[in-house]
Design an enzyme around this catalytic site. Structure first.
Site, mmCIF file in Angstrom:
data_model
loop_
_atom_site.group_PDB
_atom_site.id
_atom_site.type_symbol
_atom_site.label_atom_id
_atom_site.label_comp_id
_atom_site.label_asym_id
_atom_site.label_seq_id
_atom_site.Cartn_x
_atom_site.Cartn_y
_atom_site.Cartn_z
ATOM 1 N N CYS A 132 11.821 89.650 68.456
ATOM 2 C CA CYS A 132 10.962 88.819 69.315
ATOM 3 C C CYS A 132 11.683 87.585 69.867
ATOM 4 O O CYS A 132 11.524 87.246 71.042
ATOM 5 C CB CYS A 132 9.702 88.403 68.562
ATOM 6 S SG CYS A 132 9.987 87.958 66.854
ATOM 7 N N HIS A 247 6.598 81.796 69.702
ATOM 8 C CA HIS A 247 7.911 81.306 69.257
ATOM 9 C C HIS A 247 8.465 80.347 70.319
ATOM 10 O O HIS A 247 8.333 80.592 71.523
ATOM 11 C CB HIS A 247 8.909 82.465 69.125
ATOM 12 C CG HIS A 247 8.671 83.363 67.947
ATOM 13 N ND1 HIS A 247 7.692 83.169 67.008
ATOM 14 C CD2 HIS A 247 9.332 84.496 67.564
ATOM 15 C CE1 HIS A 247 7.749 84.123 66.092
ATOM 16 N NE2 HIS A 247 8.727 84.948 66.413
#
Ligand code: A2P
Length: 345
Positions: A132, A247
């Protein structure tokens, strides 16, 4: 490609699998195609959006599946992805199980879709979805690399808890509730330290003798594989922060050729999947498929230095969205290697 297809989601009850299902629905794929859900025996019989979850075990019927989107952990992928391929499916695997395999393309849909070799005789049957943190960074950096070449990256991540899965989210919630109630926080089970109201200075785990975490190694390796350039030097520190979803990354870039700031801004403004922002934040990225790039500026300490802050929903573009976008590329590519649609579908 035309015809009704059968798409399986493996790990359909998990943090990423749930979002894969949402993406399939939002993008209309659930109306055009049949969707099958798989998870562990614990979830067998659960009904999600009118579909019954099947157990992934020896009795599972894998026949007639055209595309399988896996997000059930690397162990499950190692065992089951080859079996799905054997049964005729093309697998898009979100785990780290196959990313380092030179035969397995590691694909960010906006960056290197050519690696799928859709429509060619050697079209991939097993495709890896990148980590990710790497994924969102690639969407932002690919246009810069193409224009000026990236010599070196120094990256610090601020990774959310959902990247570790649903048990980690429950751990964050339980610790936060207890702390706010003035009670002792339950002992950490998933992370090595408390995550609520804390920062854990190493995201991922350490393999024997390695002073980098597996998350950091993934970003170092995957960046070079996706950008098809072994010469890019990548220094990474991966950190876990008490954010539920999204994130963030502080990215410092040294380009090979000088790239004026205004040109970098133009490239990012035109880049597919990028939203050029002022000060991105995980909460604002939540639920979005795009990568938010902000704080774009010159690094005054190096003539070819740039700095930026990159934020994305790790469950979406960092995982589920990209897997579904790859499925769309496979479905769109005539004669890409999926077998003919089953007559009954
Ligand atoms: P289950 O919910 O039945 O445990 P997360 O990343 O949020 O922890 O989710 C992991 C996903 O992978 C869940 O859907 C989980 O199903 C699934 N899973 C875990 N182990 C297996 C397994 N051995 N076989 C199939 N699915 C699995």
């Amino acid at each position: 490609m035309s015809g009704r297809r059968r798409i399986a989601v493996v790990g359909a009850t998990g943090a990423v699998g749930t979002v894969m299902l949402q993406c399939l629905t939002e993008r209309g794929l659930d109306r055009e195609h049949e969707i099958l859900l798989f998870a562990s025996e614990r979830s067998a019989g659960r009904v999600i959006n009118g579909r019954t979850v099947r157990a992934l075990d020896e009795r599972a019927d894998l026949s007639g599946i055209d595309i399988a989107l896996f997000s059930a952990g690397a162990g499950t992928s190692r065992i089951w992805a080859p079996r799905f391929v054997e049964a005729g499916a093309t697998v898009v695997d979100n785990s780290s199980a196959f990313r380092r395999d030179p035969e397995v393309p590691l694909v960010v849909s906006e960056v290197n879709p050519h690696a799928l070799r859709v429509g060619e005789p050697g079209a991939a049957k097993l495709i890896a979805n990148p980590n990710c943190s790497t994924m969102q960074m690639m969407v932002a950096l690919a246009p810069i690399h193409r224009e000026a070449g990236i010599a070196r990256l120094v990256v610090s991540t601020y990774q959310s808890v959902s990247g570790t899965g649903q048990r980690a989210l429950a751990e964050l919630d339980a610790q936060a509730r207890a702390s706010l109630a003035g009670e002792p926080a339950p002992a950490p089970q998933v992370y090595p330290d408390l995550i609520a109201f804390n920062v854990i200075g190493a995201a991922g785990s350490f393999a024997d003798g390695d002073d980098h975490t597996d998350e950091e190694r993934k970003m170092m390796f995957e960046t070079c594989k996706i950008l098809e350039d072994e010469e890019i030097a990548v220094a990474v520190t991966c950190v876990r922060v008490p954010v539920r979803v999204g994130h963030s990354e502080a990215v410092n870039i040294e380009t090979r050729a000088h790239l004026p700031l205004e040109r970098a801004r133009e490239l990012l403004a035109a880049a597919p999947g990028v939203i050029l922002d002022e000060v991105p934040s995980p909460l604002r990225s939540e639920g979005r498929d795009e990568v938010f790039v902000g704080r774009l500026r010159r690094d005054p300490t190096h003539p070819n230095g740039l700095a930026m802050f990159v934020v994305a929903d790790n469950l979406r573009k960092g995982a589920a969205t990209n897997a579904v976008q790859i499925a769309e590329l496979l479905l769109a590519g005539a004669g890409h290697g999926l077998s003919a649609p089953a007559a009954a579908l």
